[in-house]
Design a protein around this motif. Structure first.
Motif, mmCIF file in Angstrom:
data_model
loop_
_atom_site.group_PDB
_atom_site.id
_atom_site.type_symbol
_atom_site.label_atom_id
_atom_site.label_comp_id
_atom_site.label_asym_id
_atom_site.label_seq_id
_atom_site.Cartn_x
_atom_site.Cartn_y
_atom_site.Cartn_z
ATOM 1 N N ARG A 175 29.568 39.107 -47.496
ATOM 2 C CA ARG A 175 30.936 38.258 -48.309
ATOM 3 C C ARG A 175 31.223 39.242 -49.531
ATOM 4 N NH1 ARG A 175 28.617 32.045 -48.183
ATOM 5 N NH2 ARG A 175 30.482 31.693 -49.542
ATOM 6 N N LEU A 176 30.435 39.833 -50.290
ATOM 7 C CA LEU A 176 30.748 40.671 -51.211
ATOM 8 C C LEU A 176 31.823 41.747 -50.667
ATOM 9 C CD1 LEU A 176 30.548 42.110 -54.068
ATOM 10 C CD2 LEU A 176 28.109 42.796 -53.591
ATOM 11 N N GLU A 177 31.482 42.484 -49.653
ATOM 12 C CA GLU A 177 32.016 43.471 -48.990
ATOM 13 C C GLU A 177 33.743 42.996 -48.801
ATOM 14 O OE1 GLU A 177 28.740 46.539 -47.414
ATOM 15 O OE2 GLU A 177 29.534 44.759 -46.309
ATOM 16 N N GLN A 178 33.844 41.735 -48.662
ATOM 17 C CA GLN A 178 35.151 41.257 -48.299
ATOM 18 C C GLN A 178 36.096 40.897 -49.613
ATOM 19 O OE1 GLN A 178 35.120 38.305 -45.074
ATOM 20 N NE2 GLN A 178 33.368 39.156 -44.407
ATOM 21 N N MET A 179 35.340 40.785 -50.662
ATOM 22 C CA MET A 179 36.226 40.306 -51.675
ATOM 23 C C MET A 179 36.937 41.764 -52.562
ATOM 24 S SD MET A 179 33.210 37.916 -53.387
ATOM 25 C CE MET A 179 33.924 36.567 -54.033
ATOM 26 N N PRO A 180 37.900 41.075 -53.380
ATOM 27 C CA PRO A 180 38.818 42.090 -53.964
ATOM 28 C C PRO A 180 38.101 43.201 -54.562
ATOM 29 C CG PRO A 180 39.449 39.897 -54.337
ATOM 30 C CD PRO A 180 38.370 39.679 -53.903
ATOM 31 N N VAL A 181 36.820 42.786 -55.301
ATOM 32 C CA VAL A 181 36.231 43.955 -56.064
ATOM 33 C C VAL A 181 35.771 45.078 -55.246
ATOM 34 C CG1 VAL A 181 33.996 42.723 -55.743
ATOM 35 C CG2 VAL A 181 34.398 44.048 -57.732
ATOM 36 N N ALA A 182 35.497 44.720 -54.030
ATOM 37 C CA ALA A 182 35.099 45.830 -53.187
ATOM 38 C C ALA A 182 36.135 46.835 -52.917
ATOM 39 C CB ALA A 182 34.746 45.496 -51.596
ATOM 40 N N ARG A 183 37.417 46.778 -53.242
ATOM 41 C CA ARG A 183 38.576 47.501 -52.942
ATOM 42 C C ARG A 183 39.084 47.906 -54.537
ATOM 43 N NH1 ARG A 183 42.649 44.842 -49.144
ATOM 44 N NH2 ARG A 183 44.039 46.358 -50.224
ATOM 45 N N ALA A 184 38.434 47.563 -55.463
ATOM 46 C CA ALA A 184 39.048 47.879 -56.879
ATOM 47 C C ALA A 184 38.895 49.399 -57.157
ATOM 48 C CB ALA A 184 38.262 46.935 -57.776
ATOM 49 N N THR A 185 40.046 49.753 -57.739
ATOM 50 C CA THR A 185 40.122 51.043 -58.318
ATOM 51 C C THR A 185 40.191 51.138 -59.789
ATOM 52 O OG1 THR A 185 42.575 51.052 -58.207
ATOM 53 C CG2 THR A 185 41.510 51.899 -56.176
ATOM 54 N N THR A 186 40.446 49.892 -60.582
ATOM 55 C CA THR A 186 40.344 49.714 -61.963
ATOM 56 C C THR A 186 40.146 48.230 -62.256
ATOM 57 O OG1 THR A 186 42.131 50.314 -63.779
ATOM 58 C CG2 THR A 186 42.864 49.209 -61.901
#
Ligand code: FES
Ligand SMILES: [Fe+2]
Length: 397
Positions: A175-186
């Motif tokens: 679930r964590l890996e599907q959240m926006p935070v997993a792709r965050a760059t800033t």
């Protein structure tokens, strides 16, 4: 414990009965002896969130991370091999704190006292007149602390025998890996100190019972209609972790500028494929002290670090993918953090007021109703560890 499409349906108490319903001892929220057991049995044995991979973009990038509960300062470094490691920020010659800066980028770390110099992998590279010590350089590396990553988030664990992070997170890892935070760059963030126990501080984010009283102005989007308290649509438990699904008010009472700010960020989020994802109403509470929310217009984390039985430090971050595209986009992002802070300011005084009442010792128990089940679950998980630890060590509670 499921969500109905149109009408709000309160989660039945029977579904939560396994958590118990007894009053909870108040001293768990102020007693220094209880806190000491928590420190040892919970915080020194759990995976603790310390940062995000986007903070360490290149070899040599580092963060200094001070964790009061461990009485430790950590140096978190991306090595020349690309791997991120955590070390105690302590020179192995005579213990001087190696790095004072909060973050930066370096190819090596030199202790200011006698110039012992360490590489990004923690190895001792050089030390003046080293032969005089009759030591092997290999025995002088910086002491390492376990660090693992999931969904872009970095966690450390002071327990060498703890299960790996993914095992600890269970199904919540995916679930964590599907959240926006997993792709965050800033991200943007604020941190704060509060005169309150870490559980009391954390629990404020785990129950909606207070929304209509403390946030009648700012919390309009989350309450109303057939759900006047804004109770969650769903709850879920996974080992020591838990989640709630935020109820969607079909007619949210958004102020015009709130709506305008959200709309300005939406085109970029749509292009990035961050709208309408499976967990965008989910609020993940990772044991012991991290929250993460998937709402694409406000994907924030909140971590509460204990300092003492009645003092904590919190860090709130909103994570984004890519830099701001224009002033309008920037406004949406800035507003997102400002709104969280605005709501949070309404909470802080009440949390401290709660602590001052609890710390007086006037009440022996506190009470959680069914819709405060996440708070009860946290207490249950903490208390099981604290009681087992007290039995093992003979600590008197
Ligand atoms: S204490 Fe660091 S070099 Fe001496
Ligand atoms: Fe609140």
């Amino acid at each position: 414990m499921t969500e109905t499409a149109s009408r709000f349906q309160r989660i039945a108490d029977a579904d939560l009965a396994w958590l118990g319903s007894a009053p909870v001892p108040a001293r768990a929220y102020y007693d220094p002896a209880y806190f000491e057991c928590e420190r040892e049995a919970v915080f020194l044995r759990s995976w603790i969130h310390v940062g995000h991979v986007c903070e360490l973009p290149e070899p040599g990038s580092f963060l200094r991370c001070d964790l009061e509960f461990a009485r430790a300062s950590l140096l978190i470094v991306r090595g020349r091999d690309g791997r991120i490691r955590a070390f105690h920020n302590v020179c192995t010659h005579r213990g001087t704190r190696l790095v004072e800066e909060a973050s930066g980028c370096r190819s090596r770390f030199s202790c200011p006292y006698h110039r012992w110099t360490f590489g990004t992998d923690g190895a001792l590279i050089s030390a003046p007149d080293f032969e005089a010590f009759h030591l092997d350089k290999q025995d002088c590396a910086l002491p390492q602390v376990r660090l693992q990553e999931c969904g872009g988030l970095l966690f450390v664990n002071f327990d060498p025998d703890a299960a790996p992070l993914r095992e600890w997170l269970g199904s919540y890892a995916e679930r964590l890996e599907q959240m926006p935070v997993a792709r965050a760059t800033t991200f943007s963030q604020y941190s704060y100190e509060i005169a309150a126990n870490w559980k009391l501080t954390y629990d404020n984010f785990q129950e909606n019972y207070h929304l209509r009283f403390i946030h009648p102005r700012s919390g309009g989007a989350g309450i109303g209609g057939d759900n006047p308290f804004g109770y969650p649509a769903q709850m879920d438990f996974e080992g020591p972790h838990r989640t709630q699904r935020i109820w969607s008010n079909p007619e949210p009472a958004l102020l015009p500028f709130q709506r305008a700010a959200a709309l300005r960020g939406i085109p970029a989020l749509a292009e990035q494929g961050l709208l309408g994802r499976p967990h965008d109403r989910d609020y993940l509470a990772f044991f012991p002290n991290l929250f993460l929310i998937g709402t694409p217009t406000q994907p924030f984390s909140h971590t509460v670090y204990p300092i003492s039985a009645d003092r904590s430090r919190g860090v709130v971050r909103v994570y984004w993918v890519g830099e701001d595209r224009n002033a309008s986009h920037r406004f949406a992002r800035e507003y997102s953090l400002a709104q969280i802070r605005d709501i949070h300011c309404e909470d802080i005084a009440m949390i401290e007021r709660g602590q001052s009442g609890l710390s007086s010792g006037a009440i022996r128990h506190i009470h959680f109703q069914g819709m405060e089940a996440l708070c009860r679950h946290l207490f249950n998980e903490v208390d099981a560890r604290v009681q087992a630890h007290a039995q093992q060590t003979g600590a008197v509670l």
